[in-house]
Enzyme design. Structure first.
Site, mmCIF file in Angstrom:
data_model
loop_
_atom_site.group_PDB
_atom_site.id
_atom_site.type_symbol
_atom_site.label_atom_id
_atom_site.label_comp_id
_atom_site.label_asym_id
_atom_site.label_seq_id
_atom_site.Cartn_x
_atom_site.Cartn_y
_atom_site.Cartn_z
ATOM 1 N N LYS A 52 0.830 -1.240 -0.158
ATOM 2 C CA LYS A 52 0.046 -0.075 0.035
ATOM 3 C C LYS A 52 0.941 1.207 0.105
ATOM 4 C CE LYS A 52 -3.628 -2.581 1.893
ATOM 5 N NZ LYS A 52 -4.266 -3.171 3.119
ATOM 6 N N GLN A 96 -4.855 -2.222 9.262
ATOM 7 C CA GLN A 96 -4.627 -3.408 8.767
ATOM 8 C C GLN A 96 -5.142 -4.505 9.543
ATOM 9 O OE1 GLN A 96 -3.123 -3.664 5.527
ATOM 10 N NE2 GLN A 96 -3.925 -6.069 6.090
ATOM 11 N N ASP A 119 -11.488 1.590 3.032
ATOM 12 C CA ASP A 119 -11.558 0.167 2.890
ATOM 13 C C ASP A 119 -13.007 -0.079 2.630
ATOM 14 O OD1 ASP A 119 -9.255 -1.454 3.066
ATOM 15 O OD2 ASP A 119 -9.217 -1.650 5.076
#
Ligand code: NAP
Length: 282
Positions: A52, A96, A119
């Protein structure tokens, strides 16, 4: 022989488009910032976070990386998210997953402001998707929609069977395909006659996590086959849920693993970071 859907190239195209959009924003004095929070030292999570970061660097998105020790308490993490929610210089927040066991992952997801939930996992983002309101879309299914569009795969009126009902892939995929006017079936481990159900599909999307489970017995001739699986075969090599060698001669098009759906997820995350700017302006 099936046309190969090149997710690697499409993801690169999307990152180039994002890079262009970020450069336009920068000319107008705006920057795009993604805060990525990693709790603990899980090696797989560290790899995802690194990918990322690399994508952010490529696109010109500021990556604010926050590493917390594995024994971070839930309260400490929630406090950090609260700070990031209030920080106007942060456009997207990503924690995460998975988080260590002392932290409730659902609470973490719910703590992220829906305006920064790049997300697309928060109940508000999921609800917005269900009723057609603006909001972030979960990156993997949104990436599959991009692949279908960019490869001109007809969705309207198509029979779409999705195997797997996870919150991050199967369920949002179903909602997105419904928006594309497909007729949607979501199958799972309790589905009866799975082969028969899958053979109805014009578009078969697998998100199961079982290496090479889907042989040609599950596939209608001429179907488009989209494989989300990131599995390991008997030799430890990365493979999908679909038996590529067996299925590709009869499918009309197919995503390989690696190089299909996988690269799209990070590209769509980058796209969501840019979309965050307009969501935050509304
Ligand atoms: P998950 O939470 O692991 O759940 C698996 C789903 O598959 C469940 O809904 C389960 O049904 C169903 N299932 C399991 N065995 C089955 C069987 N024999 N027949 C029919 N259905 C079965 O799912 P996920 O997190 O979406 O992950 C699925 C795969 O996608 C994994 O390989 C993962 O690594 C990959 N993935 C890839 C990306 C990417 O970026 N490319 C992103 C996310 C996931 P029940 O609900 O009945 O248990």
């Amino acid at each position: 022989m099936a046309r190969i859907i090149d997710g690697k190239k499409t993801a690169q195209d999307i990152k180039d488009e994002v890079k262009q959009a970020v450069s336009e924003l920068t000319k107008n004095g705006r920057s795009v910032t993604l805060a990525v929070v990693l709790v603990g030292d899980d090696p797989a999570s560290a790899v995802y976070v690194r990918n990322k970061k690399k994508a952010c660097e490529y696109c010109g998105i500021v990556n604010r990386q926050i590493n917390l020790p594995a024994d971070t308490s839930e309260e400490e993490l929630l406090q950090l998210i609260d700070q990031l929610n209030r920080d106007d210089s942060v456009n997207g927040i990503l924690v995460q997953l998975p988080v260590p066991p002392q932290i409730d992952g659902q609470k973490v997801i719910q703590a992220i402001s829906p305006k920064k939930d790049v997300d697309g996992f928060s109940p508000i983002s999921v609800g917005a998707l269900s009723i057609g309101l603006p909001g972030f879309r979960s990156c993997t299914p949104a990436g599959i929609i991009e692949l279908l569009h960019r490869y001109d795969i007809q969705t309207q009126g198509a029979e779409c069977v999705i195997v797997g009902r996870s919150n991050i892939v199967g369920k949002p995929m179903g909602m997105l395909m419904l928006r594309e006017n497909a007729t949607v079936t979501i199958a799972h481990s309790k589905t009866k006659n799975l082969q028969e159900v899958c053979r109805r599909a014009d578009i078969l999307i697998t998100a199961v996590g079982k290496p090479k489970m889907f042989t040609r017995d599950y596939v209608k001739e001429g179907a488009a086959v989209i494989d989300c699986g990131m599995d390991r075969d008997e030799n430890g090599r990365l493979c999908g849920d679909v038996d590529f060698g067996d299925v590709s001669p009869i499918a009309s098009c197919i995503t390989p693993v690696p190089g299909g759906v996988g690269p799209m997820t990070v590209a769509m995350l980058m796209k969501n970071c840019v979309e965050a700017i307009s969501l935050q302006q509304d």
